[in-house]
Design a protein around this motif. Structure first.
Motif, PDB file in Angstrom:
ATOM      1  N   ILE A 106       0.877  -1.181   0.000  1.00 32.08           N
ATOM      2  CA  ILE A 106       0.000   0.000   0.000  1.00 32.08           C
ATOM      3  C   ILE A 106       0.911   1.227   0.000  1.00 32.08           C
ATOM      4  CG2 ILE A 106      -1.845   1.259   1.179  1.00 32.08           C
ATOM      5  CD1 ILE A 106      -2.609  -1.394   2.567  1.00 32.08           C
ATOM      6  N   VAL A 107       0.686   2.102  -0.975  1.00 35.97           N
ATOM      7  CA  VAL A 107       1.558   3.269  -1.121  1.00 35.97           C
ATOM      8  C   VAL A 107       0.837   4.514  -0.600  1.00 35.97           C
ATOM      9  CG1 VAL A 107       2.898   4.655  -2.767  1.00 35.97           C
ATOM     10  CG2 VAL A 107       2.579   2.202  -3.176  1.00 35.97           C
ATOM     11  N   GLY A 108       1.466   5.197   0.338  1.00 32.75           N
ATOM     12  CA  GLY A 108       0.900   6.452   0.865  1.00 32.75           C
ATOM     13  C   GLY A 108       1.995   7.496   0.863  1.00 32.75           C
ATOM     14  N   THR A 109       2.274   8.040  -0.316  1.00 33.13           N
ATOM     15  CA  THR A 109       3.415   8.958  -0.447  1.00 33.13           C
ATOM     16  C   THR A 109       2.961  10.351  -0.887  1.00 33.13           C
ATOM     17  OG1 THR A 109       3.764   7.998  -2.635  1.00 33.13           O
ATOM     18  CG2 THR A 109       5.167   7.175  -0.890  1.00 33.13           C
ATOM     19  N   GLY A 110       1.875  10.796  -0.313  1.00 36.19           N
ATOM     20  CA  GLY A 110       1.425  12.160  -0.587  1.00 36.19           C
ATOM     21  C   GLY A 110       0.482  12.236  -1.777  1.00 36.19           C
ATOM     22  N   SER A 111       0.115  13.469  -2.128  1.00 40.80           N
ATOM     23  CA  SER A 111      -0.851  13.628  -3.217  1.00 40.80           C
ATOM     24  C   SER A 111      -0.392  14.690  -4.204  1.00 40.80           C
ATOM     25  CB  SER A 111      -2.220  14.000  -2.642  1.00 40.80           C
ATOM     26  OG  SER A 111      -2.183  15.308  -2.125  1.00 40.80           O
ATOM     27  N   VAL A 112      -0.933  14.568  -5.401  1.00 39.74           N
ATOM     28  CA  VAL A 112      -0.628  15.526  -6.473  1.00 39.74           C
ATOM     29  C   VAL A 112      -1.890  16.358  -6.692  1.00 39.74           C
ATOM     30  CG1 VAL A 112       0.025  15.722  -8.905  1.00 39.74           C
ATOM     31  CG2 VAL A 112       0.877  13.802  -7.535  1.00 39.74           C
ATOM     32  N   PRO A 113      -1.786  17.692  -6.666  1.00 41.60           N
ATOM     33  CA  PRO A 113      -2.990  18.520  -6.818  1.00 41.60           C
ATOM     34  C   PRO A 113      -3.665  18.318  -8.175  1.00 41.60           C
ATOM     35  CG  PRO A 113      -1.008  19.866  -6.418  1.00 41.60           C
ATOM     36  CD  PRO A 113      -0.555  18.463  -6.531  1.00 41.60           C
ATOM     37  N   CYS A 114      -5.009  18.313  -8.168  1.00 36.69           N
ATOM     38  CA  CYS A 114      -5.774  18.145  -9.425  1.00 36.69           C
ATOM     39  C   CYS A 114      -5.948  19.506 -10.083  1.00 36.69           C
ATOM     40  CB  CYS A 114      -7.153  17.565  -9.132  1.00 36.69           C
ATOM     41  SG  CYS A 114      -7.128  15.855  -8.684  1.00 36.69           S
TER      42      CYS A 114
END
Ligand SMILES: Cc1cc2nc3c(=O)[nH]c(=O)nc-3n(C[C@H](O)[C@H](O)[C@H](O)COP(=O)(O)OP(=O)(O)OC[C@H]3O[C@@H](n4cnc5c(N)ncnc54)[C@H](O)[C@@H]3O)c2cc1C
Length: 246
Positions: free
Chosen positions: A185-193
């Motif tokens: 499971i990868v939880g490495t932040g988010s990229v803005p839409c």
């Protein structure tokens, strides 16, 4: 289920006179004050608030597209993860030791106890360090370890090892460590839409990561447009440093 998590039901919006449009915004035309949708409709606005959030960041790791590599954002993701976890034999690697990695590690350990290994991998020296600092992070690590989570800090993921059917069978970390797992499971932040803002000349300033830059009142570089939530990068009131919630 997802319905039970809704803060407001349909009636609320109807009674409040809020027109809910289930569609994807394709572009914004600031010169004409128009928002266009993927199905070719459009609406006019006087003022606009953009709150399009982000999608999970997919780090450029070899094997990231393998089967059994999951990202957590939606209710569907959560259902898929639950289903897959029920079939795990060896272990699960949580890549990223922020809120998602840390909370998943705790939840999996609580549910499955010692049925399989739970590995938490992070690049900082303590879990949750970026959000809560080293000291609180060390307490979180100690709680994880007390409950049997195997914590691997100061470690980057080199690659995800794929089995013959393209499924994840292991994770290679820096320092020659290999984790024997059958789910990641990868939880490495988010990229803005904000892709839809690139289709026209909007005059809205984005930062290097594509987040919308705002002032302390969440006003963007365009006076009629505001941004809020995970898509916005705003000056933190205490330090003035530009901040985005990930
Ligand atoms: C597993 C998980 C657990 C979390 N737990 C917590 C917690 O305990 N506490 C906490 O404070 N925060 C938590 N968060 C973070 C929290 O969910 C976010 O900070 C919050 O949802 C951000 O809200 P938002 O409205 O900015 O973006 P979002 O909730 O991401 O909403 C953005 C919306 O915009 C839509 N959208 C995007 N692009 C377009 C487009 N072009 N056209 C139309 N619509 C579009 C998306 O489909 C989405 O519906 C958690 C997040 C996750 C993933």
């Amino acid at each position: 289920n997802a319905e039970s998590l809704q803060l407001r039901d349909k009636d609320f919006y109807e009674k409040a006179g809020i027109d809910v449009i289930h569609d994807s915004v394709y572009s914004i035309h600031t010169d004409k004050k128009k928002v266009t949708f993927s199905r070719k409709k459009h609406i006019d606005y006087d003022k606009l608030v953009i709150a399009t959030g982000g999608v999970p960041r997919k780090p450029p790791i070899k094997g990231i597209e393998a089967k059994n590599v999951y990202f957590l954002k939606s209710a569907k993701d959560q259902g898929d993860i639950k289903k897959a976890a029920a079939n795990v034999k060896k272990g699960i690697a949580l890549v990223g030791s922020g809120f998602i990695g840390s909370e998943c590690a705790a939840a999996l350990k609580m549910k499955y106890k010692d049925q399989f290994d739970v590995h938490l991998v992070g690049m900082e020296s303590e879990p949750l360090e970026l959000a809560l600092g080293k000291e609180v992070g060390a307490m979180v690590r100690s709680e994880h370890e007390k409950h049997g989570v195997q914590v691997h800090m100061n470690k980057g993921v080199k690659s995800i090892i794929e089995g013959p059917d393209g499924e994840a069978v292991g994770v290679k970390l820096s320092g020659n460590v290999t984790l024997d797992v059958d789910m990641v499971i990868v939880g490495t932040g988010s990229v803005p839409c904000t892709k839809f803002l690139e289709r026209t000349e909007t005059g809205i300033k984005l930062d290097k990561q594509g987040a919308i830059v705002t002032d302390p009142f969440l006003q963007t570089s365009h006076p009629d447009i505001y941004a809020a939530g995970d898509v916005a990068s705003f000056p933190y009131w205490y330090t003035g440093q530009m901040t985005r919630v990930e």
